[in-house]
Write a protein that holds these residues in place. Structure first.
Motif, PDB file in Angstrom:
ATOM      1  N   GLU A  24      60.020  -9.703  24.856  1.00 17.08           N
ATOM      2  CA  GLU A  24      59.267 -11.066  24.568  1.00 17.08           C
ATOM      3  C   GLU A  24      59.313 -11.776  25.848  1.00 17.08           C
ATOM      4  O   GLU A  24      60.237 -12.247  26.424  1.00 17.08           O
ATOM      5  N   GLY A  25      57.955 -12.322  26.354  1.00 24.25           N
ATOM      6  CA  GLY A  25      58.219 -13.532  27.514  1.00 24.25           C
ATOM      7  C   GLY A  25      57.737 -12.767  28.786  1.00 24.25           C
ATOM      8  O   GLY A  25      57.564 -13.491  29.674  1.00 24.25           O
ATOM      9  N   ASP A  26      57.957 -11.525  28.639  1.00 23.64           N
ATOM     10  CA  ASP A  26      57.447 -10.784  30.092  1.00 23.64           C
ATOM     11  C   ASP A  26      55.934 -11.166  30.218  1.00 23.64           C
ATOM     12  O   ASP A  26      55.262 -11.294  29.514  1.00 23.64           O
ATOM     13  N   VAL A  27      55.595 -11.151  31.514  1.00 25.40           N
ATOM     14  CA  VAL A  27      54.199 -11.503  31.728  1.00 25.40           C
ATOM     15  C   VAL A  27      53.896 -10.346  32.559  1.00 25.40           C
ATOM     16  O   VAL A  27      54.428  -9.855  33.712  1.00 25.40           O
ATOM     17  N   LEU A  28      52.705  -9.348  32.147  1.00 25.26           N
ATOM     18  CA  LEU A  28      52.116  -8.395  32.886  1.00 25.26           C
ATOM     19  C   LEU A  28      50.829  -8.623  33.698  1.00 25.26           C
ATOM     20  O   LEU A  28      50.110  -9.518  33.351  1.00 25.26           O
ATOM     21  N   ARG A  64      55.338  -6.475  36.282  1.00 26.56           N
ATOM     22  CA  ARG A  64      55.991  -7.470  35.267  1.00 26.56           C
ATOM     23  C   ARG A  64      56.904  -8.325  35.989  1.00 26.56           C
ATOM     24  O   ARG A  64      57.497  -8.337  36.841  1.00 26.56           O
ATOM     25  N   LEU A  65      56.885  -9.703  35.427  1.00 24.60           N
ATOM     26  CA  LEU A  65      57.431 -10.816  35.837  1.00 24.60           C
ATOM     27  C   LEU A  65      58.279 -11.116  34.715  1.00 24.60           C
ATOM     28  O   LEU A  65      57.642 -11.302  33.468  1.00 24.60           O
ATOM     29  N   ARG A  66      59.583 -11.320  34.809  1.00 25.36           N
ATOM     30  CA  ARG A  66      60.245 -11.900  33.740  1.00 25.36           C
ATOM     31  C   ARG A  66      60.845 -13.090  34.232  1.00 25.36           C
ATOM     32  O   ARG A  66      61.481 -13.152  35.563  1.00 25.36           O
ATOM     33  N   PHE A  67      60.936 -13.949  33.599  1.00 27.50           N
ATOM     34  CA  PHE A  67      61.621 -15.542  33.780  1.00 27.50           C
ATOM     35  C   PHE A  67      63.013 -15.667  33.682  1.00 27.50           C
ATOM     36  O   PHE A  67      63.421 -15.246  32.499  1.00 27.50           O
ATOM     37  N   ASN A  68      63.591 -16.373  34.359  1.00 28.42           N
ATOM     38  CA  ASN A  68      65.128 -16.809  34.000  1.00 28.42           C
ATOM     39  C   ASN A  68      65.257 -17.930  33.052  1.00 28.42           C
ATOM     40  O   ASN A  68      66.200 -18.055  32.475  1.00 28.42           O
ATOM     41  N   LYS A  69      64.184 -18.730  33.199  1.00 24.66           N
ATOM     42  CA  LYS A  69      64.098 -20.140  32.519  1.00 24.66           C
ATOM     43  C   LYS A  69      63.275 -19.639  30.983  1.00 24.66           C
ATOM     44  O   LYS A  69      62.361 -19.111  30.941  1.00 24.66           O
ATOM     45  N   ILE A  70      63.860 -20.556  30.078  1.00 25.65           N
ATOM     46  CA  ILE A  70      62.861 -20.176  28.791  1.00 25.65           C
ATOM     47  C   ILE A  70      61.614 -21.039  29.007  1.00 25.65           C
ATOM     48  O   ILE A  70      61.956 -22.177  29.253  1.00 25.65           O
ATOM     49  N   MET A  71      60.822 -20.401  28.501  1.00 24.75           N
ATOM     50  CA  MET A  71      59.359 -21.236  28.471  1.00 24.75           C
ATOM     51  C   MET A  71      58.671 -20.804  27.247  1.00 24.75           C
ATOM     52  O   MET A  71      59.053 -19.950  26.630  1.00 24.75           O
ATOM     53  N   PHE A  72      57.844 -21.791  26.909  1.00 24.12           N
ATOM     54  CA  PHE A  72      57.043 -21.526  25.611  1.00 24.12           C
ATOM     55  C   PHE A  72      56.040 -20.473  25.931  1.00 24.12           C
ATOM     56  O   PHE A  72      55.239 -20.520  26.905  1.00 24.12           O
TER      57      PHE A  72
END
Length: 162
Positions: free
Chosen positions: A17-21, A53-61
């Motif tokens: 959840e939250g990955d951006v493809l 794939r980008l995976r963020f370290n910071k929690i984002m909506f």
């Protein structure tokens, strides 16, 4: 479909959840860098080498991420940064060098995303209504032409009393 993957791939290419493809390559400039947000953990689902794939370290909506990358500014940046003649390709450095403003608070991201969801849904409903009307007018046009050409509707010349 059964696909084989080694332990390393299973560990590092799992979608969460939250990955951006992103599509890092394309034959057309319009399709370069198109993104999608993974909205839930997808167990036993891996992304392929055709996807970045980008995976963020910071929690984002989550819904904010959807709008963060699918806008004219980012698409223009990707189109100008891509390399190649027949097939356009985005290198990792394009993503590292991309600067986009991210509101610092989760609440502000949610407010922006909710606003955009509401407004774009309204625009989509209007577009759907207009497209339905256009389809009806096209059908009316076809019917009119058919009816006149087949004689179902009698057309008289001006001044003709018949």
């Amino acid at each position: 479909m059964v696909v084989s993957a080694n332990i390393k791939q299973l560990k590092h290419k799992q979608l969460k959840e939250g990955d951006v493809l992103f599509t890092p390559s394309s034959e057309t400039i319009e399709d370069i860098g198109v993104s999608a947000v993974v909205m839930e953990d997808l167990f036993n689902t891996l992304y392929s080498y055709h996807i970045l794939r980008l995976r963020f370290n910071k929690i984002m909506f989550l819904n904010f991420k959807k709008y963060l990358f699918n806008n004219e500014f980012v698409q223009f940046y990707f189109s100008k940064s891509s390399k190649g003649t027949t097939r356009k390709i985005l290198g990792l450095n394009c993503f590292y060098n991309l600067e986009v403003p991210i509101p610092p608070s989760y609440e502000e991201q949610k407010t922006i995303a909710d606003y955009l969801e509401t407004k774009t849904a309204h625009i989509d409903r209007i577009t759907e209504t207009i497209n339905t009307q256009i389809d009806k007018l096209k059908e009316l046009r076809k019917t009119l032409i058919n009816d006149v050409v087949t004689g179902k509707i009698k057309v008289t010349m001006e001044g003709d009393s018949a």
